[in-house]
Design a protein around this motif. Structure first.
Motif, mmCIF file in Angstrom:
data_model
loop_
_atom_site.group_PDB
_atom_site.id
_atom_site.type_symbol
_atom_site.label_atom_id
_atom_site.label_comp_id
_atom_site.label_asym_id
_atom_site.label_seq_id
_atom_site.Cartn_x
_atom_site.Cartn_y
_atom_site.Cartn_z
ATOM 1 N N CYS A 95 -38.108 -38.409 40.577
ATOM 2 C CA CYS A 95 -39.242 -39.062 39.912
ATOM 3 C C CYS A 95 -38.915 -40.525 39.669
ATOM 4 C CB CYS A 95 -39.543 -38.411 38.565
ATOM 5 S SG CYS A 95 -40.098 -36.708 38.675
ATOM 6 N N MET A 134 -46.819 -33.012 45.949
ATOM 7 C CA MET A 134 -45.549 -32.305 45.809
ATOM 8 C C MET A 134 -45.595 -30.971 46.559
ATOM 9 S SD MET A 134 -43.878 -34.583 44.095
ATOM 10 C CE MET A 134 -44.966 -35.810 44.850
ATOM 11 N N GLU A 135 -46.753 -30.317 46.532
ATOM 12 C CA GLU A 135 -46.923 -29.067 47.276
ATOM 13 C C GLU A 135 -46.829 -29.333 48.776
ATOM 14 O OE1 GLU A 135 -50.075 -25.335 47.694
ATOM 15 O OE2 GLU A 135 -50.590 -27.028 46.400
ATOM 16 N N ALA A 146 -42.524 -28.667 41.582
ATOM 17 C CA ALA A 146 -41.835 -29.741 40.870
ATOM 18 C C ALA A 146 -41.222 -30.739 41.849
ATOM 19 C CB ALA A 146 -40.734 -29.163 39.985
ATOM 20 N N ALA A 202 -49.771 -33.329 42.108
ATOM 21 C CA ALA A 202 -49.175 -32.017 42.366
ATOM 22 C C ALA A 202 -49.453 -31.573 43.802
ATOM 23 C CB ALA A 202 -49.700 -30.992 41.372
ATOM 24 N N PHE A 244 -41.959 -37.899 43.186
ATOM 25 C CA PHE A 244 -43.115 -38.299 42.385
ATOM 26 C C PHE A 244 -42.988 -39.770 42.024
ATOM 27 C CE2 PHE A 244 -45.211 -39.052 38.313
ATOM 28 C CZ PHE A 244 -46.493 -38.638 38.615
ATOM 29 N N GLU A 267 -48.549 -29.475 34.917
ATOM 30 C CA GLU A 267 -49.144 -29.881 36.199
ATOM 31 C C GLU A 267 -48.229 -29.588 37.383
ATOM 32 O OE1 GLU A 267 -51.092 -33.753 38.475
ATOM 33 O OE2 GLU A 267 -50.433 -33.969 36.405
ATOM 34 N N PHE A 268 -46.927 -29.759 37.177
ATOM 35 C CA PHE A 268 -45.982 -29.625 38.281
ATOM 36 C C PHE A 268 -45.133 -28.357 38.182
ATOM 37 C CE2 PHE A 268 -47.086 -34.078 38.020
ATOM 38 C CZ PHE A 268 -47.388 -34.361 39.340
#
Length: 104
Positions: A81, A47-48, A77, A44, A59, A72-73
């Motif tokens: 993926c 992703m941030e 998000a 995460a 991801f 978690e995401f």
């Protein structure tokens, strides 16, 4: 020889999730952070960091149970993926960077 730059924790003035490591990694290429750059990560925080940099959050890894993944995401998000490197590679196969062609 396979990477233009390698940036680790402590190399930039601030670490992830700040955007500084991304800018430092991209600097030698002259490519600015943005929607044309994929930030591939497995957490995460990655992703941030992608979001803070303005890059596409990708991801890479097993998604696990949907509820855990969603929790978690929830705040950051991923846009894309991939379960593993092979699926990422196959999605990239055939893509070509549009380069100017010499005129005749």
């Amino acid at each position: 020889d396979l990477f233009g730059s390698i940036i680790g924790a402590g190399d930039a003035p601030l670490d992830k999730p700040a955007c500084e490591p991304v800018h430092l990694a991209l600097a030698p290429s002259g490519v600015p952070a943005g929607d044309e750059v994929w930030f591939v990560g497995d957490t995460a925080v990655d992703m941030e960091c992608a979001g803070n940099s303005g890059c596409v959050a990708v991801f890479l890894g097993p998604l696990g149970p949907a509820e855990e993944f969603a929790r978690e995401f929830a705040r950051f998000a991923p846009r894309l993926c991939f379960a593993d490197e092979v699926s990422l590679f196959h999605s990239l196969e055939g893509l070509r960077i549009a380069a100017p062609r010499p005129s005749s």
